[in-house]
Design a protein around this motif. Structure first.
Motif, PDB file in Angstrom:
ATOM      1  N   VAL A  41       0.815  -1.203   0.000  1.00  0.00           N
ATOM      2  CA  VAL A  41       0.000   0.000   0.000  1.00  0.00           C
ATOM      3  C   VAL A  41       0.855   1.263   0.000  1.00  0.00           C
ATOM      4  O   VAL A  41       0.399   2.328  -0.401  1.00  0.00           O
ATOM      5  N   GLN A  42       2.141   1.153   0.438  1.00  0.00           N
ATOM      6  CA  GLN A  42       2.985   2.331   0.517  1.00  0.00           C
ATOM      7  C   GLN A  42       3.969   2.442  -0.634  1.00  0.00           C
ATOM      8  O   GLN A  42       4.661   3.431  -0.769  1.00  0.00           O
ATOM      9  N   ARG A  43       4.098   1.432  -1.485  1.00  0.00           N
ATOM     10  CA  ARG A  43       5.149   1.417  -2.484  1.00  0.00           C
ATOM     11  C   ARG A  43       5.013   2.516  -3.513  1.00  0.00           C
ATOM     12  O   ARG A  43       5.988   2.919  -4.127  1.00  0.00           O
ATOM     13  N   SER A  44       3.782   2.977  -3.739  1.00  0.00           N
ATOM     14  CA  SER A  44       3.587   4.008  -4.748  1.00  0.00           C
ATOM     15  C   SER A  44       3.536   5.409  -4.140  1.00  0.00           C
ATOM     16  O   SER A  44       3.180   6.357  -4.821  1.00  0.00           O
ATOM     17  N   LEU A  92       9.524  12.967  -4.954  1.00  0.00           N
ATOM     18  CA  LEU A  92      10.221  12.132  -3.975  1.00  0.00           C
ATOM     19  C   LEU A  92       9.422  10.859  -3.768  1.00  0.00           C
ATOM     20  O   LEU A  92       8.259  10.902  -3.380  1.00  0.00           O
ATOM     21  N   ASP A  93      10.053   9.715  -4.063  1.00  0.00           N
ATOM     22  CA  ASP A  93       9.451   8.413  -3.814  1.00  0.00           C
ATOM     23  C   ASP A  93       9.920   7.971  -2.430  1.00  0.00           C
ATOM     24  O   ASP A  93      11.089   7.630  -2.238  1.00  0.00           O
ATOM     25  N   THR A  94       9.022   7.995  -1.456  1.00  0.00           N
ATOM     26  CA  THR A  94       9.431   7.707  -0.078  1.00  0.00           C
ATOM     27  C   THR A  94       9.618   6.220   0.182  1.00  0.00           C
ATOM     28  O   THR A  94      10.250   5.856   1.177  1.00  0.00           O
ATOM     29  N   GLU A  99      13.977   7.908  -3.255  1.00  0.00           N
ATOM     30  CA  GLU A  99      14.586   8.435  -4.475  1.00  0.00           C
ATOM     31  C   GLU A  99      13.991   9.803  -4.821  1.00  0.00           C
ATOM     32  O   GLU A  99      12.763   9.980  -4.797  1.00  0.00           O
ATOM     33  N   LEU A 100      14.855  10.735  -5.179  1.00  0.00           N
ATOM     34  CA  LEU A 100      14.436  12.067  -5.592  1.00  0.00           C
ATOM     35  C   LEU A 100      14.669  12.212  -7.089  1.00  0.00           C
ATOM     36  O   LEU A 100      15.765  11.925  -7.594  1.00  0.00           O
ATOM     37  N   THR A 101      13.638  12.671  -7.800  1.00  0.00           N
ATOM     38  CA  THR A 101      13.718  12.846  -9.248  1.00  0.00           C
ATOM     39  C   THR A 101      13.539  14.319  -9.594  1.00  0.00           C
ATOM     40  O   THR A 101      12.586  14.959  -9.153  1.00  0.00           O
TER      41      THR A 101
END
Length: 250
Positions: free
Chosen positions: A141-144, A154-156, A160-162
């Protein structure tokens, strides 16, 4: 009560490399770490450090690096290490040497501990740094989970920061913690004391300690890379810092 993923992660015997030229101190630190359940390796200088890092066993989970080393200094070794690796680094500095701490943070260190230190404090700070910098498998549930601001994302789950142009931007553990704190409280002024707590560091008794200022400056250089970039983090004189960008989640 069941243990959380962070506890299980630390129980896998994380590998810590201790780079310290003083034999007594080196033996003390490696013994403390082993007694705390870590796998500890030791190196007397930069040459031995690179031998461990380039060994078939692979890089350690954390490097505990003394600033004052014979030959190549700890700060120079940190600079070279950051050119090739994001391995978490905790610097060992002499008590009261603020410039060493500032330079270390500028060069990409994730934390520091001043000598002499309390054994329990050292172990606690190593554990805290590993928790901050080692990815934990997230529930589906948190992967996205994705936080966007001013074209950045920011993918927590992946930490990763894009950038707006799609490029991936490396963040140290401390920089990630700061950015997430700002994104969790957009438009809110965060004091230096609050940001120190977010970074799980001790609040310094010295009101002129520049630790957070250095970390914020490093973060700014990454998300505001040139003069044409919009100001995303503003200084509020006498109060702290505030993220002024609009934040959305998805």
């Amino acid at each position: 009560m069941s243990e959380g993923p962070e506890r299980r992660l630390l129980d896998r015997e994380a590998h810590v490399l201790v780079v310290e030229d003083d034999g007594e101190m080196r033996n003390l630190v490696t013994r403390l770490l082993r007694e705390a359940g870590f796998r500890a390796s030791a190196a007397r200088d930069g040459r031995e450090m690179w031998e461990v890092l380039e060994s078939p066993a692979g890089e350690p989970d954390l490097v505990l690096l003394d600033v004052m080393l014979p030959g190549t200094s700890g700060l120079d070794l940190l600079r070279r290490l950051r050119e090739r690796s994001r391995t978490p680094v905790m610097m060992l500095t002499a008590r009261g040497e603020e410039m060493d701490r500032v330079l270390g943070l500028e060069l990409g260190a994730d934390d520091y501990v001043a000598k002499p230190f309390a054994p329990r404090e050292l172990v606690a700070r190593v554990r805290a740094l590993l928790r901050r910098t080692t990815p934990v498998e997230a529930p589906a549930v948190q992967r996205s989970r994705r936080i966007t601001f001013a074209g950045w994302a920011l993918d927590t789950a992946r930490r990763e920061l894009t950038a707006p142009d799609g490029a991936s931007v490396d963040l140290s553990g401390a920089e990630y913690d700061l950015l997430l704190a700002f994104l969790e409280h957009p438009g809110r002024v965060l004091s230096r004391e609050q940001l120190l707590e977010v970074g799980k560091r001790r609040v310094s008794a010295d009101p002129f300690d520049r630790t957070i200022d250095v970390q914020v400056s490093r973060l700014r250089r990454k998300i505001e890379p040139d003069e044409a970039s919009p100001a995303l983090i503003k200084t509020v004189r006498g109060a702290g810092y505030v993220l002024v960008a609009e934040v959305s989640r998805g």
